[in-house]
Design a protein around this motif. Structure first.
Motif, PDB file in Angstrom:
ATOM      1  N   ALA B  27       0.841  -1.190   0.000  1.00 44.22           N
ATOM      2  CA  ALA B  27       0.000   0.000   0.000  1.00 44.22           C
ATOM      3  C   ALA B  27       0.880   1.246   0.000  1.00 44.22           C
ATOM      4  O   ALA B  27       0.621   2.225  -0.708  1.00 44.22           O
ATOM      5  N   TYR B  28       1.967   1.171   0.779  1.00 40.18           N
ATOM      6  CA  TYR B  28       2.877   2.316   0.872  1.00 40.18           C
ATOM      7  C   TYR B  28       3.503   2.615  -0.495  1.00 40.18           C
ATOM      8  O   TYR B  28       3.578   3.763  -0.930  1.00 40.18           O
ATOM      9  N   ALA B  29       3.889   1.553  -1.185  1.00 40.71           N
ATOM     10  CA  ALA B  29       4.484   1.726  -2.506  1.00 40.71           C
ATOM     11  C   ALA B  29       3.503   2.403  -3.455  1.00 40.71           C
ATOM     12  O   ALA B  29       3.863   3.307  -4.210  1.00 40.71           O
ATOM     13  N   THR B  30       2.253   1.963  -3.399  1.00 42.37           N
ATOM     14  CA  THR B  30       1.238   2.557  -4.268  1.00 42.37           C
ATOM     15  C   THR B  30       1.105   4.052  -3.984  1.00 42.37           C
ATOM     16  O   THR B  30       1.066   4.880  -4.889  1.00 42.37           O
ATOM     17  N   VAL B  31       1.035   4.391  -2.689  1.00 37.32           N
ATOM     18  CA  VAL B  31       0.868   5.794  -2.323  1.00 37.32           C
ATOM     19  C   VAL B  31       2.080   6.607  -2.766  1.00 37.32           C
ATOM     20  O   VAL B  31       1.950   7.704  -3.314  1.00 37.32           O
ATOM     21  N   ALA B  67      11.305   3.788  -8.533  1.00 44.74           N
ATOM     22  CA  ALA B  67      11.373   2.429  -9.067  1.00 44.74           C
ATOM     23  C   ALA B  67      11.685   1.440  -7.955  1.00 44.74           C
ATOM     24  O   ALA B  67      11.142   0.334  -7.906  1.00 44.74           O
ATOM     25  N   ALA B  68      12.542   1.852  -7.027  1.00 49.47           N
ATOM     26  CA  ALA B  68      12.870   0.978  -5.905  1.00 49.47           C
ATOM     27  C   ALA B  68      11.624   0.688  -5.077  1.00 49.47           C
ATOM     28  O   ALA B  68      11.361  -0.450  -4.687  1.00 49.47           O
ATOM     29  N   PHE B  69      10.850   1.749  -4.836  1.00 48.58           N
ATOM     30  CA  PHE B  69       9.593   1.535  -4.111  1.00 48.58           C
ATOM     31  C   PHE B  69       8.700   0.551  -4.855  1.00 48.58           C
ATOM     32  O   PHE B  69       8.119  -0.363  -4.278  1.00 48.58           O
ATOM     33  N   VAL B 151      -3.929   6.316   2.234  1.00 51.63           N
ATOM     34  CA  VAL B 151      -4.333   7.305   1.242  1.00 51.63           C
ATOM     35  C   VAL B 151      -4.933   8.520   1.931  1.00 51.63           C
ATOM     36  O   VAL B 151      -4.646   9.663   1.572  1.00 51.63           O
ATOM     37  N   PHE B 152      -5.708   8.252   2.964  1.00 52.60           N
ATOM     38  CA  PHE B 152      -6.357   9.350   3.675  1.00 52.60           C
ATOM     39  C   PHE B 152      -5.302  10.300   4.261  1.00 52.60           C
ATOM     40  O   PHE B 152      -5.395  11.525   4.127  1.00 52.60           O
TER      41      PHE B 152
END
Lengths: 576, 611
Positions: B27-31, B67-69, B151-152
């Protein structure tokens, strides 16, 4: 196979087409949103033009409302089309099963047919819904989003093309491998469930022999096996979402790099870049959905095959054209009849049967299990067709009669008989829908069923549970006889139908037959000598061949088999 | 549900923690990816526009960092899906085995009261709902929640005003999807009921299909079917309709939120009231999408969570059933005779004894002879309704005792008592003088051979099925038992002989043949006491003779209790007990009973129905 199923869409064709149309328009509208968003950013914000912002905002709002209503409609029509198809399939199968001949029925187990009519149909219903909602929609999204991207910037869009090809290949490989493993899993899964079933049903045996540990071990091995196979299959599927993410992320990175250069170089706007980002998601998601739908549909193919198998099963007995609609009397001829359940098999069940039975005669049939007593009589009402020779009723080959007429006139009380849930009266009226209460009572008197029915609190309105589980075996048999009598047939066949009735009642049933329906030809199959000895003539069957056909007295003198049976059954009584 | 999760947690603590961390990382990577858009536009694009020699090295390094994320996200996504496969399947395996082992330990009473279909559906339907729950719903819900939270927070850092707007729209979405969800749930329940009705109807009619045919009842059958089929179509339509529109509705509400944020964001950006850059807006809009998406996913999962809840309840109902309890202390052991004295041994001597530990610590050995006594026994399946009253039966070693009587007299019930499938309410049953309540159930049952009314066979070869009686029996011993039971002849005629596979409870054999196998199975076990419940279904006289002959041979030298459904077979019994309404009303041998001319005489001459 697919064709067979597609035919059943019938009145829901319109709904199916509407679903596809609405879903397609919905796609076009949805695709417009990122494009408009680009406009809002470029012309509105960067151009610092409030009017443009409002203008694009309203436009997008209208499109969103349009998409919502289209999605709503598509969902509704898809539901109607798929559940309608399911109902049609059930109807088609069920009505078709009604045309099955006995040999068709023998081919399928009850449980098998029930599964086909319920679980399999539900699978097809879901797959069809998927098909009309997703399988048209997803490729469309793919194509539209891709062309939009191409329109915005052809060079940058090459990134998508590469990503799509990559993802298609990866998903394809994953699906192929997973399908292979899943095909291995399902039969094993059935085996596991079967072993549970065996233990549930045969628990008394398991406990009597103290085999709980043994069964536990057996089950553990099976469960371990399933575990291994499922892990194998699903770990392939575990590559799905990482592959998808990999493509999306690569697209984003490449777009960022190339996009930044293009914007700075002046060949792209910021708004357009955001649209491209949006399309990335659209494209990849649609591919993902498509691959999921593909798996679901492939899995339902097995169900589809099982359904079309039933629908395409040809009833091997049909009424001929210009069928004869009346049966004159109850005279029966067997002309050198040979019969087997698998036509043309090397070992026929009945061999060269040649018999003549006069109208109104009472005929007993006796012989061991497997001597083909039931097979013999089932030929008279044409439940099966002969291999060689012919069977005649009232001088006419049974194959020339209208089936319905023939079976009304030749009434069979089957060995494995069933009552249906409903009142006694309802059950009796299977014999004749319009029978009055008096007629029903009369039939029950003949079958000696009146005495116990009248003892029931609700009399003829007593409710019979499924399979007649709330009446005793003997009572059930007598009800079945009464039901058959209500047809007022020319030929009445009792296939071991009084085995659970006590001898005294059995005798009085036979007496009342002789007195009240003298013109009806009566054929009585029994294991008990006492049930047949009063008959005019008795057929002794042995291994599919008529061993003797004469009166009780003559047979006692001349027929070894008959003597033998007589001895074993009578000896006990004579001792005392 | 709680209990299920606890079980899962206990079993897979480490796995679940890793999965949880992976979900967070993912989730962190997406954000991070989404937030990067702002950086991209505001730092690397807008400033460079118009510069003659734009410098892209900063962008390059930024991209590498992102990219690493992303890489981390992909790896975590794979790790988490892969681990979940093991967790799901492993847990299901564990649950299946536990269910099965527990089921095997349940008393017969459970199986008598519960329909077989219900038990089976625990293994198939209910376990399936759990698979859905563990492999999809739980990870999906967890990741949705985490996504919403991360996300919030990110949204808050970008713009508080826009976040508030998104939040309001989110509430609308939750409200609407709950409304639709409950409507569709209502119709799904109705659909389930209608499927049940269709199922029942088809089952009844198809199993009676031959009767339908001989009565030309096809049209009526179709007409009735069409009615319930229509009901099912209607409820299925409604259930599916609401389920189908749930998705577009949530997506479009998400779109409304997206558009509103875009317009307001644009207005704010142009008017310059709060500092919103284009980059911020673009990032925020993507976040807005990510914020709304999980809600759609959650509403999709609600149904399967509800179904899993019902499934878990049924599974735990079964697991919470009380096992058969056994306080027996007396066990069986092999003995040998040394100077006329019994001694425990491990050798296969063919002699057995009861090993009875006394309270004073001594161990008494009692020879196993097969003496069975029922004294003043009262029994009922329910405490308030007795089926057997004051039953007294004495069977000396080697004797043959028969029970006869009309249906419902309580004959078959007796078989349930001696092997303690059910416990008696009053009186005593002794085996070689030992109260059977003192004997360990396993050993008691091993010493009793039972041939039941309905023969049950198991998937496997014929040899396996005979060996079921004694697992260490050699092939020769099994064949000997089969020939004793008169089963040898028909087995040899089968294409694969003793290796013929049986399936579906031996459905490829005739009733008589199955019975012969059951006799062979009991013969291999070689117990001193036999309980025979004769078959009710009619088999022809020749096979019956074979079966009878086999049974007679089996009975030789053993104490036998026969539940007779046919009288011809029990005339030579040492004692015949006539049961009526759970009481013994006559007893004696055949001759004496025939002389009395009472119930037995009537039964024998066919004046009264037996079944």
């Amino acid at each position: 196979m697919i064709k067979t199923l597609m035919k059943e869409i019938k009145q829901y064709k319109k709904d199916s087409i509407l679903t596809i149309v609405f879903a397609s328009i919905e796609v076009f509208m949805e695709i417009l949103i990122p494009l408009l968003m680009a406009g809002l950013i470029d012309k509105g914000i960067e151009g610092k033009n409030m009017n443009e912002v409002i203008h694009y905002g309203i436009l997008m709002f209208i499109i969103a409302i349009g998409t919502l209503s289209l999605g709503f409609l598509a969902g509704k029509f898809a539901a109607r089309a798929s559940t309608g198809l399911a109902a049609n399939l059930r109807d088609r199968m069920y009505t078709h099963i009604q045309t099955f001949s006995f040999s068709n029925i023998d081919k399928y187990s009850t449980a098998g047919l029930v599964t086909r009519l319920t679980t399999d149909v539900t699978n097809v219903q879901n797959a069809y819904q998927m098909l009309i909602r997703i399988c048209i929609r997803s490729p469309l999204v793919l194509i539209c989003a891709l062309s939009m991207a191409l329109m915005i910037n052809p060079e940058l869009s090459m990134v998508f093309v590469v990503a799509v090809i990559f993802l298609v290949c990866v998903l394809g490989i994953i699906m192929r491998m997973a399908m292979k493993y899943f095909n291995d899993v399902f039969p094993k899964y059935d085996d596991l469930n079967e072993s549970v079933q065996e233990n549930v049903v045969g628990i008394r045996v398991v406990k009597s022999f103290v085999r709980e540990k043994y069964e536990d071990e057996k089950f553990k091995r099976a469960a371990q096996n399933i575990y291994r196979l499922f892990v194998k299959a699903e770990s392939v599927l575990a590559f799905n979402s990482p592959a998808m993410m990999l493509s999306v992320y690569s697209c984003i990175l490449l777009l960022s790099w190339l996009g930044a250069k293009s914007i700075v170089g002046g060949s792209l706007t910021t708004g357009e870049l955001t649209s491209l980002f949006s399309y990335t998601m659209n494209i990849m998601m649609s591919l993902m959905m498509l691959s999921m739908a593909f798996v679901m549909i492939t899995m339902s193919l097995a169900s589809a095959r099982r359904i079309s198998e039933v629908i395409n099963e040809k009833s091997d007995l049909v009424s001929p054209e210009n069928a004869i609609k009346t049966v004159k009397n109850g005279e029966i001829y067997f002309h050198h009849v040979t019969f087997s359940y698998q036509h043309g098999s090397q070992e026929p069940v009945l061999r060269d049967i040649d018999l003549h039975i006069e109208s109104g005669e009472t005929i007993g049939i006796i012989g061991g299990t497997g001597s083909a007593k039931s097979s013999l009589v089932s030929l008279i009402s044409r439940l099966y067709d002969v291999d060689k020779g012919c069977v005649e009723v009232a001088g006419v080959d049974v194959r020339n009669y209208d089936l319905e007429v023939l079976r009304d006139e030749v009434s069979v009380v089957l060995q494995k008989n069933v009552l249906f849930s409903g009142t006694i009266l309802q059950n009796l009226r299977w014999g004749n829908e319009n029978a009055t209460l008096e007629e029903c009572q009369q039939a029950c008197r003949l079958a000696c069923a009146d005495e116990f029915i009248e003892r029931f609190e609700d009399g003829y309105n007593t409710y019979i549970e499924q399979g007649g589980s709330n009446v005793s075996g003997g009572q059930k048999q007598r009800l079945c006889i009464a039901r058959a009598l209500l047809k007022k047939p020319k030929i009445l066949i009792l296939d071991d139908s009084t085995s659970a009735v006590d001898t005294a009642t059995d005798a009085s049933i036979q007496q009342s037959f002789a007195k009240h329906i003298p013109d009806t030809t009566k054929i009585i199959i029994s294991q008990r000598i006492s049930s047949v000895e009063q008959a005019d003539r008795i057929i002794v069957l042995n291994d599919g061949v008529v061993d003797g056909f004469a009166t009780h007295e003559e047979l006692l003198k001349t027929n070894d088999i008959y003597q033998n049976i007589y001895e074993t059954q009578k000896k006990g009584k004579e001792d005392d | 549900m709680k209990r299920l999760l606890k079980m899962l947690w206990k079993e897979y603590k480490i796995h679940l923690i890793i999965v949880f961390l992976c979900i967070i990382a993912n989730a962190y990577a997406t954000v991070q990816g989404t937030l990067f858009m702002q950086t991209l536009i505001d730092h690397y694009i807008t400033p460079l526009i118009g510069q003659p020699n734009p410098d892209f090295t900063g962008l390059f390094y930024a991209l590498i960092r992102v990219a690493a994320f992303f890489m981390m996200g992909v790896i975590c996504a794979y790790a988490f899906s892969r681990i979940m496969v093991n967790v799901t399947q492993g847990f299901l395996r564990h649950l299946r085995i536990e269910l099965f082992e527990h089921m095997e330990s349940l008393p017969i009473a459970y199986f008598d009261r519960t329909s077989h279909g219900d038990v089976m559906s625990v293994y198939t339907n209910d376990i399936d709902t759990l698979r859905q729950l563990i492999s999809q719903s739980i990870p999906q819900l967890t990741s949705s929640c985490i996504t919403i939270i991360t996300v919030f927070i990110s949204m808050l850092t970008l713009s508080i005003t826009l976040t508030c707007i998104s939040l309001v729209m989110l509430c609308v979405m939750v409200y609407v999807s709950r409304k639709i969800g409950s409507l569709s749930g209502h119709y799904f329940v109705k659909q389930q009921n209608d499927i049940g009705r269709v199922n029942g109807y088809i089952e009844e009619m198809i199993s009676g299909q031959k009767v339908v045919k001989v009565f030309n009842h096809e049209e009526k059958a179709i007409e009735d079917f069409r009615n319930i089929n229509n009901d099912l179509r209607n409820s299925a339509y409604k259930a599916n309709k609401f389920a189908n529109i749930l998705m577009p509705v949530t997506i479009q509400i998400g779109n409304f939120s997206y558009i509103i944020c875009a317009v307001i964001g644009a207005i704010l950006s142009i008017s310059g009231v709060v500092g919103i850059t284009i980059g911020t807006l673009v990032s925020f809009l993507t976040l807005n999408k990510n914020f709304n998406q999980p809600i759609g996913q959650i509403s999709q999962q609600i149904n399967s969570v509800a179904m899993a809840q019902a499934g878990a309840k049924r599974i735990f109902d079964l697991l919470d059933q009380k096992s058969e309890d056994d306080q027996g202390i007396v066990t069986l052991c092999r003995v040998e005779y040394v100077d006329g004295q019994m001694q425990e041994t491990l050798k296969r001597t063919g002699h057995w004894a009861w090993r009875h530990p006394r309270t004073n610590g001594e161990i008494e050995l009692v020879e196993m002879k097969g003496d069975i006594r029922l004294e003043n026994v009262d029994f009922g399946y329910f405490d308030d309704r007795m089926v057997l009253h004051d039953l007294n039966v004495f069977a000396a070693p080697g004797e043959k005792i028969a029970f006869v009587g009309a249906t419902g007299a309580g004959k078959t019930t007796i078989t349930n008592l001696i092997n303690r499938f059910y416990d008696i309410q009053k009186g005593t049953i002794t085996y070689d003088g030992i109260d059977i309540k003192l004997i360990k159930k396993d050993d008691l049952r091993k010493s009793l051979g039972v041939v039941l009314q309905d023969t049950h066979l198991f998937t496997g070869t014929i040899m396996d099925n005979i060996r079921y009686g004694r697992l260490d029996a050699t092939d020769e011993e099994c064949i000997a038992a089969a020939s004793l039971a008169n089963a040898d002849t028909f087995i040899k005629h089968l294409p694969d002989g003793y290796q013929t596979m049986l399936s579906g409870d031996g459905s490829n054999l005739s009733q008589g043949q199955r019975q012969l196998l059951a006799i062979a199975r009991a013969a291999v076990a070689n117990p001193p006491v036999l309980i025979l419940d004769e078959a009710t279904s009619s088999i022809d006289s020749r096979t019956e003779k074979l079966v009878q002959d086999g049974m007679d041979k089996l009975m030789q030298g053993r104490t036998t209790l026969v539940i007779a459904h046919r009288l011809s077979t029990i005339k030579n019994s040492d004692c015949i007990m006539v049961l009526e309404l759970g009481r013994i009303i006559e007893s004696g041998n055949h001759q004496s009973l025939m002389k009395e001319k009472k119930k037995y005489y009537q039964l024998y001459t066919g004046a009264i129905e037996m079944d």
